[in-house]
Write an enzyme that holds these catalytic residues in place. Sequence first.
Site, PDB file in Angstrom:
ATOM      1  N   HIS A  68      23.586 -18.064 -19.442  1.00  0.00           N
ATOM      2  CA  HIS A  68      22.205 -18.159 -19.936  1.00  0.00           C
ATOM      3  C   HIS A  68      21.326 -18.891 -18.923  1.00  0.00           C
ATOM      4  CE1 HIS A  68      19.141 -18.669 -23.239  1.00  0.00           C
ATOM      5  NE2 HIS A  68      18.792 -19.664 -22.439  1.00  0.00           N
ATOM      6  N   GLU A  69      21.774 -20.077 -18.528  1.00  0.00           N
ATOM      7  CA  GLU A  69      20.963 -20.872 -17.591  1.00  0.00           C
ATOM      8  C   GLU A  69      20.859 -20.186 -16.233  1.00  0.00           C
ATOM      9  OE1 GLU A  69      19.131 -23.045 -18.775  1.00  0.00           O
ATOM     10  OE2 GLU A  69      20.201 -23.213 -20.688  1.00  0.00           O
TER      11      GLU A  69
ATOM     12  N   HIS B 289      15.752 -15.480 -12.579  1.00  0.00           N
ATOM     13  CA  HIS B 289      14.345 -15.143 -12.797  1.00  0.00           C
ATOM     14  C   HIS B 289      13.467 -15.932 -11.823  1.00  0.00           C
ATOM     15  CE1 HIS B 289      11.133 -14.265 -16.155  1.00  0.00           C
ATOM     16  NE2 HIS B 289      10.989 -13.496 -15.089  1.00  0.00           N
TER      17      HIS B 289
ATOM     18  N   HIS C 273      18.029 -17.757 -16.282  1.00  0.00           N
ATOM     19  CA  HIS C 273      16.749 -18.407 -15.971  1.00  0.00           C
ATOM     20  C   HIS C 273      16.622 -18.606 -14.460  1.00  0.00           C
ATOM     21  CE1 HIS C 273      15.157 -19.241 -19.897  1.00  0.00           C
ATOM     22  NE2 HIS C 273      16.173 -19.990 -20.282  1.00  0.00           N
TER      23      HIS C 273
END
Length: 682
Positions: free
Chosen positions: A466-467, A473, A470
């Site tokens: 998940h991290e 991105h 980020h």
Amino acid sequence: MSNPLLKTASLPAFSSIQPEHIEPALDQLLASNRQRVDDLLKAEQTPGKSFLASIEQWDDELEQLWSPISHLHGVKNSDALRDAYNACLPKLTEYGTEMGQNTQLYQAYKQLADSDVYGQLNEAEQKSVDNALRDFTLSGIALKPEQQKRYGEIKKQLAELSTQFSNNVLDATHGWSKHIDDAEELAGIPESVLQGYQQAAAAKELSGYLISLDIPAYLPLMQYCENSALRQEMYTAYTTRASDQGPNAGQWDNSELMDTILALRYELALLLGFNNYAERSLATKMAESPEQVEGFLNDLTEKSIAVAKQDYKELEAFANSLGVTTLSAWDIPFYSEKLRLQKYDLSQEELRPYFPSAKVIEGMFTVVNRLFGIECNEVSDVETWHPDVRFYHIERDGEVIAKFYLDIFAREHKRGGAWMADCRVRRQLSATEQQLPVAFLTCNFTPPTETTPSLLTHNEVTTLFHEFGHGLHHMLTEINCAAVSGINGVPWDAVELPSQFMENWCWQKEAIPLISGHHQTGEVLPDNLLEKMLAAKNFQSGMMMARQLEFSLFDMLMHHHYSPENPRSIQTVLDEVREKVSVYPVPEFNRFQHGFGHIFAGGYAAGYYSYKWAEVLSADAFSRFEEEGIFNQATGESFLQEILQRGGSKEPMALFTAFRGREPDIDALLRHSGIVTTRKVA
């Protein structure tokens, strides 16, 4: 003598960040920036590209000074650093308000937007100008002088209160611990967790075991400890942190802070012409109105509440069969884990040996290599803030395009949770030179012991992915305009799309051999365990959905319907939401809201719904990979080009439809969650 913190370098020199240097360095830079902006505005010229470049450079210098300081405040907290940080926050807020209310600066942007120059700007530059004009309005540019002054006071107060809220939670978390000498009191807890408790005790020169309220210590106890009284004691301590209840009642209490924060947000919204703070929050998001968000959340509730109730009914019946007449809140994780074991013969602890953190990280890098054609290579000669921290370059076609720090272990003086923050943003420095993006990736996993490497639960594996989503991105952007580069300028309810999207690979049969390998034998996760894991994937997903909807509705309703004439207590709002959405009783002493940093100390105020909103986007985006192949390079390249590389340069709905070929559909989320199609509720 020059201040060492003002020497710009490609990467922060963490050892030179001394608390006594921080405030003088900030004062010096803010004074310099004010002067430079004044000089720029006095120059008689039509604002053009050089005007935008100058503003961007000065903003970036401030970011380069502050981001490592802010990061250290989260990962290596100390009294001296906290004092320096707290002293600087009002100054930063004041400066931001001042720039946001600088009429000449606003007129310069407006002049640029109305001139021929605007048409010569690229799409990203135009978007940054449009966003700037919007943000001037949201900073009170149109307000009368006395209203502007009040706006500035409110912003300053809110920044201070949010930091105090966060500090109270941190202090309350670390202000309670349980020292136990008798191992029998900890019956049922896995050996790897017990080793961590022993290590924590030894670090404090204590015998036996020391249990903290940090999640890696708290959660396993709640799931596995057979001692119901100890579970109750831990639950009470954890859910009353920073409140008027529990073992430290009244100490570090956030009650008044929360009321003040709500009142100030409401006043701020009214100043800017909104009816409530929820409307102000949504002014920069994908969602169009509080009513639309509440409709979205209510729709999800209607579609999932029956499944959530069924989940709880099943758990209750199971506990009853074991002789438990009343299922208390502190029993739920414990009996849920037992039920999971009975239904699927699988526990998170059983999976842990197959997910050594080093193997998971290596496999995660292989996954993104196959999806996006990038390589992550560790670099050893870079200064960090702790020996556990690792540093990497991201390369594509042999060229370094980004860099990141990875800090994954829980330790003292480090804020709990997991997050990504930007250290450097990608931007154009000159015709031939580019500043590469740099990210901070932070988690709080169980550290290695003397005898065992760091082993992750599968839940922690998904957190890491998940991290990293980020991070991708932020780092894979091809936008060179800082204001909309990476995650900058991305609406809050779209920013979770890449992070939630990356979690999907943690469940794929093709990806599991890449990210797993038993720490003793190297054996990948066996098919029978994977099948159990997949069967158990949506275990209690209805209850989990209800929990997230509870948080989201509470946040939105509290901000949307706040009234100073008739203020309803925060507890009352939460109780009413629970009556509608929660499927199990919550003790009266529970003060979850007092530790809800996302909305009282983070950026999620009237925005917590963003998780579910973005989950719809991510589930639907991943469904294209399900159709075309989860390692289909063309599909991966499409996601890279249409989503990851575009940053905030276009509206997220336009980016999503460019990738998916249509607007998002809620069905993929309900299917992935097992709420529809795969589960029938009687």
